[in-house]
Scaffold this motif. Structure first.
Motif, PDB file in Angstrom:
ATOM      1  N   ALA A  50       0.805  -1.192  -0.135  1.00 15.97           N
ATOM      2  CA  ALA A  50      -0.087  -0.047  -0.169  1.00 15.97           C
ATOM      3  C   ALA A  50       1.026   1.383   0.050  1.00 15.97           C
ATOM      4  O   ALA A  50       0.531   2.106  -0.755  1.00 15.97           O
ATOM      5  CB  ALA A  50      -0.894   0.058   1.391  1.00 15.97           C
ATOM      6  N   GLN A  51       1.983   1.339   0.822  1.00 11.02           N
ATOM      7  CA  GLN A  51       2.948   2.394   0.669  1.00 11.02           C
ATOM      8  C   GLN A  51       3.695   2.589  -0.589  1.00 11.02           C
ATOM      9  O   GLN A  51       3.804   3.707  -0.981  1.00 11.02           O
ATOM     10  CB  GLN A  51       3.904   2.228   1.835  1.00 11.02           C
ATOM     11  CG  GLN A  51       4.996   3.447   2.047  1.00 11.02           C
ATOM     12  CD  GLN A  51       5.766   3.121   3.122  1.00 11.02           C
ATOM     13  OE1 GLN A  51       5.756   2.354   3.736  1.00 11.02           O
ATOM     14  NE2 GLN A  51       6.973   4.083   3.179  1.00 11.02           N
ATOM     15  N   ILE A  52       4.079   1.411  -1.236  1.00  3.19           N
ATOM     16  CA  ILE A  52       4.766   1.756  -2.513  1.00  3.19           C
ATOM     17  C   ILE A  52       3.740   2.120  -3.440  1.00  3.19           C
ATOM     18  O   ILE A  52       4.015   2.966  -4.353  1.00  3.19           O
ATOM     19  CB  ILE A  52       5.115   0.302  -2.789  1.00  3.19           C
ATOM     20  CG1 ILE A  52       6.348  -0.373  -1.927  1.00  3.19           C
ATOM     21  CG2 ILE A  52       5.660   0.520  -4.259  1.00  3.19           C
ATOM     22  CD1 ILE A  52       6.630  -1.767  -2.091  1.00  3.19           C
ATOM     23  N   GLU A  53       2.508   1.838  -3.544  1.00  3.46           N
ATOM     24  CA  GLU A  53       1.551   2.141  -4.162  1.00  3.46           C
ATOM     25  C   GLU A  53       1.246   3.655  -4.071  1.00  3.46           C
ATOM     26  O   GLU A  53       0.985   4.348  -5.025  1.00  3.46           O
ATOM     27  CB  GLU A  53       0.226   1.245  -4.272  1.00  3.46           C
ATOM     28  CG  GLU A  53      -0.804   1.823  -5.282  1.00  3.46           C
ATOM     29  CD  GLU A  53      -2.150   0.744  -4.967  1.00  3.46           C
ATOM     30  OE1 GLU A  53      -3.263   1.146  -5.725  1.00  3.46           O
ATOM     31  OE2 GLU A  53      -2.205  -0.188  -4.100  1.00  3.46           O
ATOM     32  N   ARG A  54       1.176   4.027  -2.886  1.00  5.01           N
ATOM     33  CA  ARG A  54       0.897   5.394  -2.450  1.00  5.01           C
ATOM     34  C   ARG A  54       1.840   6.147  -3.142  1.00  5.01           C
ATOM     35  O   ARG A  54       1.674   7.254  -3.629  1.00  5.01           O
ATOM     36  CB  ARG A  54       0.585   5.587  -1.282  1.00  5.01           C
ATOM     37  CG  ARG A  54       0.168   7.047  -0.717  1.00  5.01           C
ATOM     38  CD  ARG A  54       0.000   7.264   0.630  1.00  5.01           C
ATOM     39  NE  ARG A  54       1.155   6.985   1.433  1.00  5.01           N
ATOM     40  CZ  ARG A  54       1.348   5.815   2.260  1.00  5.01           C
ATOM     41  NH1 ARG A  54       0.365   4.836   2.391  1.00  5.01           N
ATOM     42  NH2 ARG A  54       2.496   5.783   2.971  1.00  5.01           N
ATOM     43  N   GLU A  55       3.213   5.806  -2.810  1.00  5.35           N
ATOM     44  CA  GLU A  55       4.343   6.748  -3.212  1.00  5.35           C
ATOM     45  C   GLU A  55       4.302   6.806  -5.017  1.00  5.35           C
ATOM     46  O   GLU A  55       4.799   7.996  -5.119  1.00  5.35           O
ATOM     47  CB  GLU A  55       5.680   6.062  -2.570  1.00  5.35           C
ATOM     48  CG  GLU A  55       5.606   6.277  -1.218  1.00  5.35           C
ATOM     49  CD  GLU A  55       7.059   5.606  -0.539  1.00  5.35           C
ATOM     50  OE1 GLU A  55       7.682   5.099  -1.419  1.00  5.35           O
ATOM     51  OE2 GLU A  55       7.200   5.798   0.739  1.00  5.35           O
ATOM     52  N   THR A  56       4.047   5.723  -5.368  1.00  2.27           N
ATOM     53  CA  THR A  56       4.097   5.625  -6.813  1.00  2.27           C
ATOM     54  C   THR A  56       3.179   6.832  -7.524  1.00  2.27           C
ATOM     55  O   THR A  56       3.403   7.379  -8.393  1.00  2.27           O
ATOM     56  CB  THR A  56       3.779   4.179  -7.317  1.00  2.27           C
ATOM     57  OG1 THR A  56       4.840   3.475  -6.893  1.00  2.27           O
ATOM     58  CG2 THR A  56       3.831   4.195  -9.136  1.00  2.27           C
ATOM     59  N   LEU A  57       1.866   6.725  -7.025  1.00  4.27           N
ATOM     60  CA  LEU A  57       0.884   7.695  -7.291  1.00  4.27           C
ATOM     61  C   LEU A  57       1.152   9.079  -7.155  1.00  4.27           C
ATOM     62  O   LEU A  57       0.929   9.847  -7.863  1.00  4.27           O
ATOM     63  CB  LEU A  57      -0.515   7.038  -6.728  1.00  4.27           C
ATOM     64  CG  LEU A  57      -1.816   7.636  -7.247  1.00  4.27           C
ATOM     65  CD1 LEU A  57      -2.076   7.541  -8.862  1.00  4.27           C
ATOM     66  CD2 LEU A  57      -3.160   7.169  -6.394  1.00  4.27           C
ATOM     67  N   GLU A  58       1.918   9.130  -5.813  1.00  8.43           N
ATOM     68  CA  GLU A  58       2.226  10.607  -5.778  1.00  8.43           C
ATOM     69  C   GLU A  58       3.039  11.191  -6.648  1.00  8.43           C
ATOM     70  O   GLU A  58       3.171  12.309  -6.875  1.00  8.43           O
ATOM     71  CB  GLU A  58       2.596  10.721  -4.090  1.00  8.43           C
ATOM     72  CG  GLU A  58       1.774  10.536  -3.057  1.00  8.43           C
ATOM     73  CD  GLU A  58       2.400  10.577  -1.579  1.00  8.43           C
ATOM     74  OE1 GLU A  58       3.769  10.473  -1.597  1.00  8.43           O
ATOM     75  OE2 GLU A  58       1.589  10.410  -0.712  1.00  8.43           O
ATOM     76  N   GLY A  59       4.194  10.189  -6.965  1.00  9.11           N
ATOM     77  CA  GLY A  59       5.214  10.558  -7.977  1.00  9.11           C
ATOM     78  C   GLY A  59       4.556  10.878  -9.405  1.00  9.11           C
ATOM     79  O   GLY A  59       5.045  11.762 -10.008  1.00  9.11           O
ATOM     80  N   PHE A  60       3.501   9.960  -9.917  1.00  9.34           N
ATOM     81  CA  PHE A  60       2.781  10.545 -11.061  1.00  9.34           C
ATOM     82  C   PHE A  60       2.030  11.697 -11.004  1.00  9.34           C
ATOM     83  O   PHE A  60       2.159  12.405 -11.836  1.00  9.34           O
ATOM     84  CB  PHE A  60       1.854   9.387 -11.266  1.00  9.34           C
ATOM     85  CG  PHE A  60       2.358   8.233 -12.033  1.00  9.34           C
ATOM     86  CD1 PHE A  60       2.471   8.271 -13.413  1.00  9.34           C
ATOM     87  CD2 PHE A  60       2.783   6.878 -11.604  1.00  9.34           C
ATOM     88  CE1 PHE A  60       2.947   7.389 -14.087  1.00  9.34           C
ATOM     89  CE2 PHE A  60       3.232   6.034 -12.238  1.00  9.34           C
ATOM     90  CZ  PHE A  60       3.377   6.029 -13.836  1.00  9.34           C
ATOM     91  N   ALA A  61       1.563  12.123  -9.739  1.00 11.62           N
ATOM     92  CA  ALA A  61       0.681  13.223  -9.521  1.00 11.62           C
ATOM     93  C   ALA A  61       1.477  14.424  -9.700  1.00 11.62           C
ATOM     94  O   ALA A  61       1.453  15.486 -10.509  1.00 11.62           O
ATOM     95  CB  ALA A  61       0.167  13.154  -8.264  1.00 11.62           C
ATOM     96  N   VAL A  62       2.876  14.347  -9.030  1.00 15.72           N
ATOM     97  CA  VAL A  62       3.742  15.480  -8.890  1.00 15.72           C
ATOM     98  C   VAL A  62       4.391  15.483 -10.362  1.00 15.72           C
ATOM     99  O   VAL A  62       4.416  16.584 -10.836  1.00 15.72           O
ATOM    100  CB  VAL A  62       4.941  15.334  -7.946  1.00 15.72           C
ATOM    101  CG1 VAL A  62       5.928  16.168  -8.264  1.00 15.72           C
ATOM    102  CG2 VAL A  62       4.466  15.330  -6.649  1.00 15.72           C
ATOM    103  N   GLU A  63       4.681  14.659 -11.044  1.00 18.23           N
ATOM    104  CA  GLU A  63       5.440  14.673 -12.212  1.00 18.23           C
ATOM    105  C   GLU A  63       4.270  15.379 -13.563  1.00 18.23           C
ATOM    106  O   GLU A  63       4.774  16.313 -14.128  1.00 18.23           O
ATOM    107  CB  GLU A  63       5.707  13.385 -12.903  1.00 18.23           C
ATOM    108  CG  GLU A  63       6.655  13.327 -14.203  1.00 18.23           C
ATOM    109  CD  GLU A  63       5.752  13.264 -15.444  1.00 18.23           C
ATOM    110  OE1 GLU A  63       6.386  13.766 -16.396  1.00 18.23           O
ATOM    111  OE2 GLU A  63       4.409  12.775 -15.353  1.00 18.23           O
TER     112      GLU A  63
END
Length: 297
Positions: A50-63
């Motif tokens: 869940a943490q990996i998924e959240r961090e990945t999604l946050e990275g996509f959003a920022v990018e």
């Protein structure tokens, strides 16, 4: 009532985050009430999915937010991960953007008093706010926007195809005259070609430039029928008004231009390279005009 102590996992996370700032870990573990062996065990643990998924999604959003220079809100940012087969709900993307402090450029809506049509006005409204078309080159809408520059304003006359929301024609000038409006409607004729059935309608908001005799003659020479909404009613020319509002919000407010040439170059790149080819339109099902036209033409 005393304050609640943070959970062990929170204390371990704090030590991991600040391990380079608090000196030897052995000494820091005492005040934090954790063992040194427990801390090293914590470092060796894998992150939860869940943490990996959240961090990945946050990275996509920022990018995506930075790539579009802060022009996208949560609805469009939500579509970016889906292009890479990453599923995420709109509410989750909204929570992430709020957490990271990402907010797309927006503007408050203004209420305006509608002006009455003068008696005897012979101009007809053929669109009647139904800005839909079955194909390209059937209905176009035009308007004029002003871009600020230290040297003076740059006036942009744009023509938008109601079918694909594509900016098919535009003209820019330091003076707001009927010539800038005439040149804008001449551009699509060379670029897009005439409509197949010859039934092209051009809609405007009865501005002085579009109401001029020279502009009317230019419409007639292209076999185009004019449609006009009541003056002082932005929803009556919603397609052109939406384009102008978005242009000024996403481009003009990024910074002031020194010269009109700088503004003109930026406007050209925004329309031709970004707005027509890359920017998602909610009306088009989150596709760009260039993506939309081949699928629904």
């Amino acid at each position: 009532m005393g304050l609640l102590e943070p959970r062990p996992c929170a204390r371990l996370g704090f030590l991991e985050e600040h391990r380079g700032e608090i000196g030897p870990i052995k000494k820091a573990c005492g005040p934090m009430k954790v063992s040194k062996s427990g801390f090293h065990e914590h470092l060796g643990r894998k992150k939860p999915n869940a943490q990996i998924e959240r961090e990945t999604l946050e990275g996509f959003a920022v990018e995506a937010f930075e790539r579009h220079k802060g022009r996208y809100g949560c609805r469009r940012i939500d579509r970016e991960p889906r292009k890479s087969a990453i599923a995420a709900s709109g509410k989750r993307v909204l929570r992430i953007m709020r957490k990271l402090g990402l907010a797309g450029k927006g503007a408050a809506r203004e209420r305006r008093i509608q002006k009455k049509v003068e008696p005897g006005d012979s101009r007809l409204n053929l669109a009647e706010r139904a800005f839909s078309a079955s194909g390209r080159n059937g209905l176009r809408a035009g308007g004029i926007a002003c871009m600020p520059a230290s040297e003076g304003r740059l006036h942009l006359a744009a023509v938008i195809d109601a079918f694909s929301r594509k900016a098919v024609g535009w003209s820019m000038s330091g003076r707001i005259t009927e010539k800038v409006a005439r040149d804008a409607i001449g551009h699509p004729v060379q670029r897009e070609g005439p409509p197949d059935d010859g039934g092209l309608v051009f809609h405007d908001d009865q501005g002085a430039q579009h109401a001029s005799r020279s502009f009317q003659r230019r419409l007639g020479s292209h076999g185009t029928v004019r449609s006009a909404s009541r003056p002082g009613t932005p929803p009556g020319n919603a397609v052109a008004e939406s384009f102008s509002k978005t242009l000024k919000r996403e481009l003009a407010e990024e910074g002031s231009y020194g010269t009109r040439d700088e503004a003109e170059q930026d406007v050209f790149k925004y329309i031709e390279l970004y707005c027509n080819r890359a920017r998602m339109h909610t009306t088009l099902g989150y596709m760009s005009p260039v993506e939309y036209e081949p699928q629904y033409a």
